[in-house]
Scaffold this active site. Structure first.
Site, PDB file in Angstrom:
ATOM      1  N   ASP A   5      49.404  56.454  15.771  1.00 28.45           N
ATOM      2  CA  ASP A   5      50.249  55.981  14.674  1.00 28.45           C
ATOM      3  C   ASP A   5      49.515  56.237  13.360  1.00 28.45           C
ATOM      4  O   ASP A   5      48.319  56.538  13.345  1.00 28.45           O
ATOM      5  CB  ASP A   5      50.542  54.483  14.833  1.00 28.45           C
ATOM      6  CG  ASP A   5      51.523  53.946  13.795  1.00 28.45           C
ATOM      7  OD1 ASP A   5      52.329  54.739  13.263  1.00 28.45           O
ATOM      8  OD2 ASP A   5      51.492  52.745  13.504  1.00 28.45           O
ATOM      9  N   SER A   6      50.237  56.105  12.270  1.00 25.49           N
ATOM     10  CA  SER A   6      49.607  56.259  10.952  1.00 25.49           C
ATOM     11  C   SER A   6      48.741  55.053  10.614  1.00 25.49           C
ATOM     12  O   SER A   6      47.779  55.151   9.859  1.00 25.49           O
ATOM     13  CB  SER A   6      50.679  56.438   9.876  1.00 25.49           C
ATOM     14  OG  SER A   6      51.537  55.309   9.846  1.00 25.49           O
ATOM     15  N   TYR A  37      52.668  57.276   6.122  1.00 28.79           N
ATOM     16  CA  TYR A  37      53.334  58.557   6.369  1.00 28.79           C
ATOM     17  C   TYR A  37      54.653  58.684   5.618  1.00 28.79           C
ATOM     18  O   TYR A  37      55.088  59.793   5.298  1.00 28.79           O
ATOM     19  CB  TYR A  37      53.608  58.719   7.866  1.00 28.79           C
ATOM     20  CG  TYR A  37      52.448  59.287   8.660  1.00 28.79           C
ATOM     21  CD1 TYR A  37      51.194  59.501   8.086  1.00 28.79           C
ATOM     22  CD2 TYR A  37      52.613  59.610  10.002  1.00 28.79           C
ATOM     23  CE1 TYR A  37      50.148  60.013   8.818  1.00 28.79           C
ATOM     24  CE2 TYR A  37      51.566  60.138  10.745  1.00 28.79           C
ATOM     25  CZ  TYR A  37      50.336  60.336  10.159  1.00 28.79           C
ATOM     26  OH  TYR A  37      49.301  60.850  10.886  1.00 28.79           O
ATOM     27  N   GLY A  38      55.312  57.561   5.357  1.00 24.11           N
ATOM     28  CA  GLY A  38      56.650  57.610   4.785  1.00 24.11           C
ATOM     29  C   GLY A  38      56.734  58.244   3.407  1.00 24.11           C
ATOM     30  O   GLY A  38      57.817  58.649   2.971  1.00 24.11           O
ATOM     31  N   CYS A  69      55.109  56.130  16.170  1.00 24.36           N
ATOM     32  CA  CYS A  69      55.461  56.105  14.745  1.00 24.36           C
ATOM     33  C   CYS A  69      56.801  56.801  14.591  1.00 24.36           C
ATOM     34  O   CYS A  69      56.955  57.948  15.022  1.00 24.36           O
ATOM     35  CB  CYS A  69      54.382  56.825  13.938  1.00 24.36           C
ATOM     36  SG  CYS A  69      54.796  57.136  12.207  1.00 24.36           S
ATOM     37  N   ASN A  70      57.773  56.108  14.005  1.00 21.52           N
ATOM     38  CA  ASN A  70      59.104  56.692  13.862  1.00 21.52           C
ATOM     39  C   ASN A  70      59.095  57.954  13.012  1.00 21.52           C
ATOM     40  O   ASN A  70      59.736  58.947  13.346  1.00 21.52           O
ATOM     41  CB  ASN A  70      60.069  55.666  13.261  1.00 21.52           C
ATOM     42  CG  ASN A  70      60.536  54.647  14.271  1.00 21.52           C
ATOM     43  OD1 ASN A  70      61.460  54.893  15.030  1.00 21.52           O
ATOM     44  ND2 ASN A  70      59.884  53.495  14.301  1.00 21.52           N
ATOM     45  N   THR A  71      58.365  57.930  11.910  1.00 22.30           N
ATOM     46  CA  THR A  71      58.327  59.085  11.019  1.00 22.30           C
ATOM     47  C   THR A  71      57.718  60.294  11.719  1.00 22.30           C
ATOM     48  O   THR A  71      58.275  61.390  11.697  1.00 22.30           O
ATOM     49  CB  THR A  71      57.516  58.758   9.748  1.00 22.30           C
ATOM     50  OG1 THR A  71      58.131  57.658   9.075  1.00 22.30           O
ATOM     51  CG2 THR A  71      57.469  59.948   8.810  1.00 22.30           C
ATOM     52  N   GLU A 147      49.929  45.254   8.292  1.00 20.00           N
ATOM     53  CA  GLU A 147      48.531  45.680   8.228  1.00 20.00           C
ATOM     54  C   GLU A 147      47.648  44.522   7.764  1.00 20.00           C
ATOM     55  O   GLU A 147      46.565  44.290   8.303  1.00 20.00           O
ATOM     56  CB  GLU A 147      48.398  46.872   7.266  1.00 20.00           C
ATOM     57  CG  GLU A 147      49.142  48.131   7.690  1.00 20.00           C
ATOM     58  CD  GLU A 147      48.300  49.062   8.553  1.00 20.00           C
ATOM     59  OE1 GLU A 147      47.067  49.040   8.424  1.00 20.00           O
ATOM     60  OE2 GLU A 147      48.887  49.809   9.355  1.00 20.00           O
ATOM     61  N   CYS A 183      60.609  50.107  12.966  1.00 17.62           N
ATOM     62  CA  CYS A 183      59.278  50.587  12.593  1.00 17.62           C
ATOM     63  C   CYS A 183      58.313  49.864  13.510  1.00 17.62           C
ATOM     64  O   CYS A 183      58.451  48.644  13.718  1.00 17.62           O
ATOM     65  CB  CYS A 183      58.969  50.272  11.126  1.00 17.62           C
ATOM     66  SG  CYS A 183      57.237  50.566  10.664  1.00 17.62           S
ATOM     67  N   THR A 184      57.351  50.570  14.082  1.00 19.62           N
ATOM     68  CA  THR A 184      56.463  49.927  15.054  1.00 19.62           C
ATOM     69  C   THR A 184      55.594  48.842  14.431  1.00 19.62           C
ATOM     70  O   THR A 184      55.046  48.007  15.143  1.00 19.62           O
ATOM     71  CB  THR A 184      55.572  50.974  15.760  1.00 19.62           C
ATOM     72  OG1 THR A 184      54.842  51.733  14.785  1.00 19.62           O
ATOM     73  CG2 THR A 184      56.419  51.910  16.613  1.00 19.62           C
ATOM     74  N   HIS A 185      55.466  48.840  13.113  1.00 20.23           N
ATOM     75  CA  HIS A 185      54.733  47.757  12.450  1.00 20.23           C
ATOM     76  C   HIS A 185      55.486  46.426  12.545  1.00 20.23           C
ATOM     77  O   HIS A 185      54.869  45.358  12.597  1.00 20.23           O
ATOM     78  CB  HIS A 185      54.523  48.076  10.961  1.00 20.23           C
ATOM     79  CG  HIS A 185      53.362  48.972  10.680  1.00 20.23           C
ATOM     80  ND1 HIS A 185      53.429  50.334  10.835  1.00 20.23           N
ATOM     81  CD2 HIS A 185      52.105  48.690  10.244  1.00 20.23           C
ATOM     82  CE1 HIS A 185      52.264  50.862  10.492  1.00 20.23           C
ATOM     83  NE2 HIS A 185      51.444  49.890  10.131  1.00 20.23           N
TER      84      HIS A 185
END
Length: 263
Positions: A5-6, A37-38, A69-71, A147, A183-185
């Site tokens: 992931d980012s 990343y977005g 990560c979706n992006t 985060e 979003c995985t976050h």
């Protein structure tokens, strides 16, 4: 297994995989040097993901790659699958299960602004939720809050409340009964979001579906491998104070070792 992931959002996916496959060792990789990343261009992002994944695969022997990560999944998966021979699992916003579960036909979609705007997301809605009213809201702030939470910082709950208030102010939101955390976050903030949302709204994400897919793809490999204790490591692309502060949270995922690529 490599989960990429980012940032730290992919840990929500790693947790689901660990619960389903506790015997599998995991390399969790965060491209914190390029986060978020977005905000990056598509060609720039594809080149970056390619570089980081190749570096990781040269350093660690893994049987499967999960792009949590979706992006990155939306933009880089076709390229990665054309270049790599190992199985690759990506993330898809859980729009299909949300549409199936919803009894009112009104579902929310909470994602990053880039995911909300991406044609791929619109196609998923047309294919799986054509009969639903989908209320979409993009938030980069929730990514930063997730985060911060894992670094042990005190969260600004007023910011979460404001985002939920904006979502609930949309037309037909009073009938919303299902919310997609796209979003995985965001599943890392499930507890905080639940406190701000009406009790009847059910949150869904892709973590469990990804874990099932990984389990299926690793069936033959696991049958041929002698049982042993799983060991996990977190890898960052840049050594930073923020990465060091994640150590206590990573321990909660059974990850006690950190490595740095510095790329």
């Amino acid at each position: 297994m490599l989960v990429f992931d980012s940032g730290v959002g992919g840990l929500s996916v790693a947790r689901e995989i660990q619960q389903r496959l506790p015997q599998v060792s995991l390399v969790y990789a965060s491209d914190n040097a390029f986060f978020p990343y977005g905000t990056k261009g598509e060609s720039e992002l594809i080149a970056r993901v390619d570089l980081v994944i190749r570096t990781l695969l040269n350093r660690y022997a893994v049987d499967i790659l999960v792009i949590a990560c979706n992006t990155a999944s939306t933009l880089a998966l076709p390229h990665l699958r054309s270049q790599l021979s190992l199985p690759i699992v990506g993330v898809v916003p859980a729009i299909k299960p949300a549409a199936i579960q919803s009894k009112t036909g009104v579902i929310g979609l909470l994602a990053t602004p880039a995911t909300v705007a991406r044609p791929y997301t619109h196609e998923l809605i047309r294919e799986y939720a054509a009969n639903c009213n989908v209320i979409s809201l993009g938030s980069s702030e929730l990514v930063q809050l997730a985060e911060q939470k894992l670094r042990g910082e005190t969260l600004d709950t007023t910011a979460i409340n404001a985002i939920v208030t904006e979502l609930l102010s949309a037309r037909h939101a009073d009938r919303m009964d299902t919310l997609v955390l796209a979003c995985t976050h965001f599943p890392l903030l499930r507890e905080e979001l639940a406190k701000a949302l009406p009790a009847h709204i059910n949150m869904v994400d892709s973590g469990e579906a990804i874990a099932r897919r990984v389990d299926f793809l690793l069936t033959d490999t696991l049958q041929q491998t002698a049982p042993c204790a799983a060991t996990h490591i977190a890898v960052f692309t840049k050594a930073t104070k923020e990465a060091e502060l994640l150590a206590p949270a990573l321990a909660g995922f059974g990850i006690y070792q950190q490595d740095y690529l510095n790329i």
